[in-house]
Write a protein that holds these residues in place. Sequence first.
Motif, PDB file in Angstrom:
ATOM      1  N   MET A   1       0.850  -1.192   0.000  1.00  0.00           N
ATOM      2  CA  MET A   1       0.000   0.000   0.000  1.00  0.00           C
ATOM      3  C   MET A   1       0.885   1.240   0.000  1.00  0.00           C
ATOM      4  O   MET A   1       1.840   1.331   0.750  1.00  0.00           O
ATOM      5  N   ASN A  70      -1.048  -2.808   4.584  1.00  0.00           N
ATOM      6  CA  ASN A  70      -2.400  -3.329   4.735  1.00  0.00           C
ATOM      7  C   ASN A  70      -2.419  -4.398   5.817  1.00  0.00           C
ATOM      8  O   ASN A  70      -1.370  -4.908   6.231  1.00  0.00           O
ATOM      9  N   THR A 233      -5.899  -0.511   8.814  1.00  0.00           N
ATOM     10  CA  THR A 233      -5.674   0.010   7.458  1.00  0.00           C
ATOM     11  C   THR A 233      -5.547   1.520   7.472  1.00  0.00           C
ATOM     12  O   THR A 233      -4.631   2.090   6.865  1.00  0.00           O
ATOM     13  N   THR A 323     -10.170  -1.410   2.902  1.00  0.00           N
ATOM     14  CA  THR A 323      -9.491  -2.497   3.610  1.00  0.00           C
ATOM     15  C   THR A 323      -9.319  -3.709   2.706  1.00  0.00           C
ATOM     16  O   THR A 323      -8.246  -4.328   2.655  1.00  0.00           O
ATOM     17  N   ALA A 326      -6.873  -2.647  -0.339  1.00  0.00           N
ATOM     18  CA  ALA A 326      -5.477  -2.513   0.091  1.00  0.00           C
ATOM     19  C   ALA A 326      -4.829  -3.877   0.277  1.00  0.00           C
ATOM     20  O   ALA A 326      -3.665  -4.085  -0.076  1.00  0.00           O
ATOM     21  N   ALA A 327      -5.597  -4.831   0.819  1.00  0.00           N
ATOM     22  CA  ALA A 327      -5.067  -6.180   1.029  1.00  0.00           C
ATOM     23  C   ALA A 327      -4.942  -6.954  -0.280  1.00  0.00           C
ATOM     24  O   ALA A 327      -4.202  -7.934  -0.355  1.00  0.00           O
TER      25      ALA A 327
END
Length: 448
Positions: A1, A70, A233, A323, A326-327
Motif C-alpha cells: 500500500m 495493509n 488500514t 481495507t 489494500a489487502a
Amino acid sequence: MARVNWTSRIGFILAAAGSAIGLGAIWKFPYTAGTNGGAVFFLIFLIFTVLVGLPVLLAEFYIGRKTGKNAIDALKELSRHNGAWVWIGRTGVVGCFVLLSFYSVVGGWVLAYFVHALSGSLNAHTDFPKLFEQTISNPYQAIVYQAIFMLITIWVVQKGVSEGIEKANRYLMPALFVMFIILAIRSMTLPNAMAGITFLLKPDFSAVTANTLLTALGQAFFALSLGVSTMATYAAYLDRQTDLFRSANSIMWMNMAVSLLAGLVIFPAVFAFGLKPDAGPGLIFIVLPAVFQQMPMGTWLFALFMVLVTFATLTSAFSMLETVIAATIHEQQDRRRKYTWLIGLVIFVVGIPSALSFGVMSETKIVGKTIFDLWDFLITSLIMPICALATTVFIGYVQNRQQVWAHMREGSRLPEKVVQIWYIALRYIAPIAILLVFANTLGLINFK
C-alpha cells in the motif's frame, strides 16, 4: 500500500470517526438498545467500549502505523510470516467484504429515504411503518438503491479516498453533530418524551440477559469498526508524530456522543408517537420522518439530514472497501482501479440476497435467520469479537512488550503510566471480558 499520510491529526480523527460512526451509531445502536433493555444496554455498551473497545482500537492502530501496510501484510511482517497470526488480518478482510455486502443494503435504504423526501412521499399524513415496509420489501427498489450506494463507494475508492474523505469530513461530520443536537432538542420537547429519556438513561438490571451482553460487546466492536482490520488500514497512513492515545480517545467519545444523541432523538419520539422501542432495524426510518414532520420545513430538513447520514454511511463503506482493496493490491497502485471495480461489483452481487431478505426471500432462513440477519450475527457477534480477542493476544503476549511500548509512546506526551494501563487492559481486561461473554453464550457459565 502506498504510504500516503493524512494531512493533519484532526483530519485522521474525523476520517476514522466517520468510518467508526456510520450506521453503527446512527442506525444500529438505537434499535439494538431498543431490543435489549434500553439504558442497561447503553451502560454495558459504554463499559465494553471503554474497557474492551478502546484497548483493541489502540492495538489495531499499532499494527497499522508500525508497519505502514495493509492488514494482511502488516501481520505477516509483525508475526514474521507465522501463518496462524496472519489469519487475524485475513479474517478481518473477509469480514469487511461480508459486512459491506449487507451494510450497503441499509445504505440503499438511506438513499431511498432521501428520494422519498424530495419526491413528496413524506408528509404529516404518511403511514411511516407502511412506507418503510414497502421500501425494503420491493425487490426492484432494494437492489437498485443498493447498487447506487455501491457504485458511489466504488467510484470514490478507485480514485483513492484519503484526500476527498478527509476534506469532506472536516465539514460534514460537524454538520451531522449539529443536526443531531437540533433533532434531540426537538424530540425531547415532544409530549411524553420523558418516558423515552428514562428508557435510555435509567437502567433496569433485570433486563440483562446473555444476549444483552453478547449484543453489547458486538455493538462496541461494530461501533468502532473493530475486528475487521479497517482501523489498522487507516492507521497505516499515520506518521510517527500522531498521538495514538489522544486520537483513539477522541474517536471513541465522538462515537459515544453520536450514539447518545441518536438515542435522545429516537426514544423520546418513540414514546411520544406510541411506537415500540423494540421495533427493530426500521426504527430510525419510521420514527425520524415523523419527528421531522413536527418541525417547520420538516421535509426539507429531513432530506438534508439524510444527505448527512448518507455521507456518514459512505465514509464507513469507503473504509470497508479500502481495507479489502489494500489487502488485494498490496503496494501496486496501478491495479487499484481494476480491482476496486471488480471486487466492489462482487460485493454487490453477494449482497443481493440480503437486500431481498425483507421481501421475496423473507422466508428463506438459515439456522432460523434471514440472510441479512445471519450475516449481521456472524460479523458482529462472532467474527469481530474473535478477531479482537486474537488481536489482544497477539499484541499483548506475542509481540515484544518493550517494542510495543516504545512505538505507542511515539508522538505522545502522555506519561508512561497511560501506556502501562492500556497494556494491562489489553492483556487482561479485554480478553477476559470477551471470553466471559462467549462462555456465557455457550452455556458454560450463567450470568443470569
